[in-house]
Design a protein around this motif. Structure first.
Motif, PDB file in Angstrom:
ATOM      1  N   ILE A 703      -6.550  -6.274   6.715  1.00 50.81           N
ATOM      2  CA  ILE A 703      -6.560  -5.677   5.372  1.00 50.81           C
ATOM      3  C   ILE A 703      -5.132  -5.322   4.973  1.00 50.81           C
ATOM      4  O   ILE A 703      -4.529  -4.419   5.539  1.00 50.81           O
ATOM      5  N   ASN A 704      -4.587  -6.073   4.006  1.00 48.19           N
ATOM      6  CA  ASN A 704      -3.250  -5.739   3.511  1.00 48.19           C
ATOM      7  C   ASN A 704      -3.358  -4.889   2.245  1.00 48.19           C
ATOM      8  O   ASN A 704      -4.451  -4.554   1.792  1.00 48.19           O
ATOM      9  N   SER A 705      -2.217  -4.532   1.667  1.00 46.95           N
ATOM     10  CA  SER A 705      -2.213  -3.619   0.515  1.00 46.95           C
ATOM     11  C   SER A 705      -2.922  -4.215  -0.697  1.00 46.95           C
ATOM     12  O   SER A 705      -3.621  -3.521  -1.440  1.00 46.95           O
ATOM     13  N   TYR A 706      -2.756  -5.546  -0.882  1.00 45.98           N
ATOM     14  CA  TYR A 706      -3.406  -6.208  -2.015  1.00 45.98           C
ATOM     15  C   TYR A 706      -4.925  -6.127  -1.874  1.00 45.98           C
ATOM     16  O   TYR A 706      -5.648  -5.814  -2.828  1.00 45.98           O
ATOM     17  N   MET A 707      -5.419  -6.412  -0.685  1.00 50.94           N
ATOM     18  CA  MET A 707      -6.865  -6.362  -0.439  1.00 50.94           C
ATOM     19  C   MET A 707      -7.405  -4.950  -0.602  1.00 50.94           C
ATOM     20  O   MET A 707      -8.472  -4.740  -1.196  1.00 50.94           O
TER      21      MET A 707
END
Length: 842
Positions: A703-707
């Motif tokens: 899970i990255n910041s965009y997700m």
């Protein structure tokens, strides 16, 4: 061990030696069983959470709702494990079949004073084995008669053929390139050099990046789930016990609150993720097989997409693995177009290879390449009077024929032949004094610096190797594969550092590396094995990013390189085909074995490149990146829906919304979210644009910041939308009135499903156009078309079983518009992020 060279062993001695020293079978590592694969699949971090939730649910089954949820978890775990086990077990069986076919080797032995053909597994210590050109040495032994040229490259990494004669040791796995001999077997099976290497590579590999990332994801989800469970427990107790001040049934309320809490933990976990990961791995495994890539271990595909550095062999991987004549010049350095008698005898008569069934065999690689160029092996015109075979000591071969009564034709190392020449044959076939040796040598050096091998031709009418007449030069090269240029470019443009490892000399290695643009700037470093082994580990680590070629390499160099790159935190890929490559293939994060390689190399690898082609590795990298992207898309979709469901469970008790969806409806929702969506996202296409992105670090979280931004925005908006739909007077005024709210609840059931559908479209691309590349994933279209059709049928014909009743066209359209609003919200979110230049990629 006093075996008679002529008689060989008798049957009693065979039995005795087999009992004393064992047979020639290699001890395989513990075979992969279905049960071991099941245990491995249950070790998945997300599956572990589901198993814990399943155990608690089994203990707390109070009603049908709990029973169905429990069954749902059990089915999710079963499907994920079943697909994973079947895919990997099938792949392992395919690999075993490949090895069995490669091990079907017949060996010619002398036993009881008779020649006999036996299986390689039946060879015992003391056996007398007859070996000729083209044979594989079946076990370690010594030559008791005859002589051989053997290719030991799979054992030592050295491409040069070795001469072996009386009392020399020959090793299992090496290939005879010319001549014949009788050998006596000294060691068999695991006691051979080949067997010892095979037994030393049984240690486990490092954990894959995917497993590390899933463990991190499981940790985050479990924390979120436990916090949500506590909040739901408190929310229910406050609403049912403390606020009404009714403690009469407190125990039953506590048990029910616990049940709700476990349900929330299950809601927080993306149940369909294990199954989807297995599906996406196995489906891409099948796609790669069509591109000559056999995946032995499923996680090997995803790890390929995470590579930071790729150590690749030259011969057979970047090049065709076969010498070819690329040019033939006379002594005046003009092109030769016709093979006159002098050239013909130099190339065909002075050659130990021959044609069998239109294929060249025998002798060494240089002779075979020359004969392929000549396209004939006929030696009928002149009589051969004498032959002198090539050896590394004299560096030439010769043949004497009755041409012009008696002429000796020489073929060998250009620097030696030119030095011995005093005359040359010009383009008009006239003998002239050779005055410009330096000019010729300078020209030849310019060709060798381009990776070409040069063989000089000469003749003499005397019996002495001196005062020769130079006739011409043969230029040979192991050509670079046509596909290698684009493949190296793709791999490098994806941010992966490509390092070529070769046994070639520095000039040859540099030439090929420059042609392929592995070397493309002045900071790139080319080092020899000798230089590499003088460097400390810290020196290598400091220069690793700039090292592009390791030449004259030794087997142990590869293993050291792999370990040092991993010390630096890099995800390492290694190609190899020899027995000597096995330790490096084992230690690398992804080991790519060549299809033509040794069984030991293939046994230790994660992926087998069936066509030995570097372009196949670039496909493995692309599909590996696609897998990680697809996992991220599915996680975004599932967690967006899960967040919505969890927030409804926490807020619901305070606003009078407890169970707006029935048990049967929940089953259908779970099928949509887990099974059908998992299938849909598993077949998202591999886009070439993924190869333009830099590799993900080993500690990159799923899970990255965009997700996270998308999950929070879409999840919270979905929650708000559901609450508004159920509680607002606006929606109640639109839908037909009923004391049981059956019209409104039917519409809510439809809203939730169509909300999931539109969330799936939001999650599959970061682009504003949610239909981008949609036609490349027909499974996605089929799955969600099927869900839409079934949902419409359930709304109008579900009846009491699904607690639905038919809606008017206006009611249905408004429900769809409410659900579609999640697309508008997400497009606005994407526009805002784009303006803020926040990462858009999954």
């Amino acid at each position: 061990m006093n075996t008679n060279k002529i008689n060989g062993l008798n049957e009693e001695e065979v039995i005795k030696n087999r009992k004393a020293f064992g047979d020639n079978k290699l001890t395989n590592k513990k075979k992969v069983t279905i049960f071991s694969l099941i245990l491995e699949s249950l070790n998945d971090p997300i599956v572990k959470i589901l198993l814990i939730a399943l155990a608690v649910k089994v203990l707390l089954i109070f009603n049908k709702n709990d029973l169905f949820e429990t069954l749902g978890i059990a089915i999710a775990v079963f499907l994920a494990s079943f697909i994973s086990v079947i895919s990997e077990y099938g792949s392992e069986k395919a690999f075993e079949k490949l090895n069995e076919e490669n091990n079907m080797i017949d060996v010619k032995v002398i036993r009881n004073n008779k020649r006999k053909i036996i299986s390689i597994d039946d060879v015992v210590v003391g056996d007398i084995v007859l070996i000729e050109s083209g044979d594989k040495i079946p076990a370690d032994g010594i030559i008791v008669d005859g002589e051989l040229y053997v290719d030991e490259s799979s054992l030592t990494g050295e491409s040069k053929e070795k001469y072996k004669s009386f009392n020399d040791i020959v090793y299992r796995g090496s290939v005879v390139t010319s001549k014949h001999a009788i050998i006596k077997i000294n060691n068999v099976g695991d006691k051979t050099f080949y067997g010892k290497v095979a037994s030393e590579i049984q240690e486990e590999k490092t954990e894959s990046p995917l497993k590390l990332r899933l463990r991190n994801l499981a940790k985050i989800i479990s924390i979120f789930g436990y916090i949500s469970a506590i909040l739901v427990f408190i929310s229910y107790i406050l609403n049912a016990v403390i606020i009404p001040n009714d403690y009469s049934n407190i125990l039953s309320h506590i048990l029910y609150a616990l049940t709700l809490s476990v349900a929330v933990v299950v809601m927080a976990v993306p149940e369909g993720l294990p199954m989807m990961i297995t599906l996406v791995l196995s489906s891409n495994m099948k796609r790669l097989l069509k591109r000559n890539v056999l995946v032995r271990k499923l996680v090997g595909i995803e790890t390929s997409g995470s590579l930071n550095i790729l150590f690749t062999d030259k011969t057979g991987t970047l090049t065709e693995g076969k010498l070819k004549v690329i040019d033939f010049l006379d002594a005046s350095l003009n092109k030769v177009n016709d093979l006159n008698d002098i050239y013909y005898q130099s190339l065909v008569y002075n050659n130990d290879s021959f044609y069998i069934n239109n294929e060249v065999t025998g002798s060494n690689t240089t002779d075979r390449a020359i004969l392929e160029y000549c396209k004939t092996d006929s030696k009928d015109k002149y009589k051969i009077l004498r032959k002198e075979e090539f050896s590394s000591e004299i560096k030439y071969s010769s043949v004497t024929t009755n041409y012009n009564n008696k002429t000796t034709f020489y073929k060998g190392a250009y620097e030696l032949i030119v030095d011995k020449c005093s005359m040359y044959l010009n383009s008009n076939m006239e003998e002239k004094v050779l005055l410009e040796k330096e000019k010729i040598l300078e020209f030849i050096k310019s060709r060798t610096s381009n990776g070409q091998r040069v063989i000089a031709l000469a003749y003499s009418n005397s019996n002495k190797f001196d005062k020769l007449v130079l006739t011409g030069f043969i230029f040979l090269k192991d050509n670079i594969r046509k596909e290698a240029y684009d493949a190296i470019n793709d791999i490098k443009s994806s941010g992966i550092n490509v390092v070529m490892i070769t046994g070639d000399a520095k000039d040859t290695a540099c030439s090929i590396a420059r042609e392929l643009k592995i070397i493309d700037n002045e900071n790139d470093i080319v080092i020899t094995s000798e230089e590499f082994n003088k460097m400390s580990d810290n020196d290598v680590l400091r220069k690793l990013n700039n090292i592009k070629v390791l030449c004259r390499s030794l087997p142990q160099d590869k293993n050291r390189l792999v370990k040092l790159a991993q010390m630096k935190g890099l995800i390492v890929g290694m190609t190899g085909d020899g027995i000597n490559d096995a330790p490096a293939l084992r230690h690398a994060d992804v080991g790519f074995a060549m299809g033509s390689g040794s069984e030991v190399a293939k046994e230790t690898s994660d992926i087998i490149i069936l066509d030995n082609n570097i372009s196949s590795i670039s496909w493995a990298i692309l599909y590996g990146r696609t897998i990680f992207k697809n996992i991220r898309k599915f996680v975004t979709f599932q967690l967006s829906v899960n967040l919505c469901a969890v927030l409804l469970s926490i807020i619901g008790p305070f606003i009078g919304v407890l169970s707006p969806i029935t048990v049967i409806q929940v089953l259908w929702v779970n099928m949509v979210m887990d099974t059908f969506s998992g299938l849909a996202f598993s077949f998202e296409p591999a886009l070439k644009e993924y190869m333009k992105e830099p590799p993900k670090p080993k500690d990159e979280k799923i899970i990255n910041s965009y997700m996270l931004n998308q999950i929070i925005v879409d999840g919270i908006y979905g929650t708000f939308l559901c609450i508004f739909f159920l509680k607002s007077t606006f929606t109640k005024s639109i839908y037909s009135f009923d004391l049981t709210d059956k019209y409104l609840l039917t519409a809510f059931f439809g809203l939730f499903i169509f909300l999931d559908i539109f969330l799936a479209f939001n999650s599959r691309t970061h682009r504003l156009n949610i239909l981008s590349n949609l036609l490349k994933n027909k499974i996605f279209l089929i799955m969600f078309a099927f869900i839409t059709i079934v949902q419409i049928i359930l709304i109008y014909y579900g009846g009491e079983l699904f607690r639905t009743t038919g809606l008017t066209l206006i009611e249905f359209e408004i429900m769809i518009l409410f659900a579609f609003s999640i697309v508008i919200v997400d497009i606005i979110r994407k526009i805002i992020l784009k303006k803020k230049n926040i990462e858009r990629n999954f």
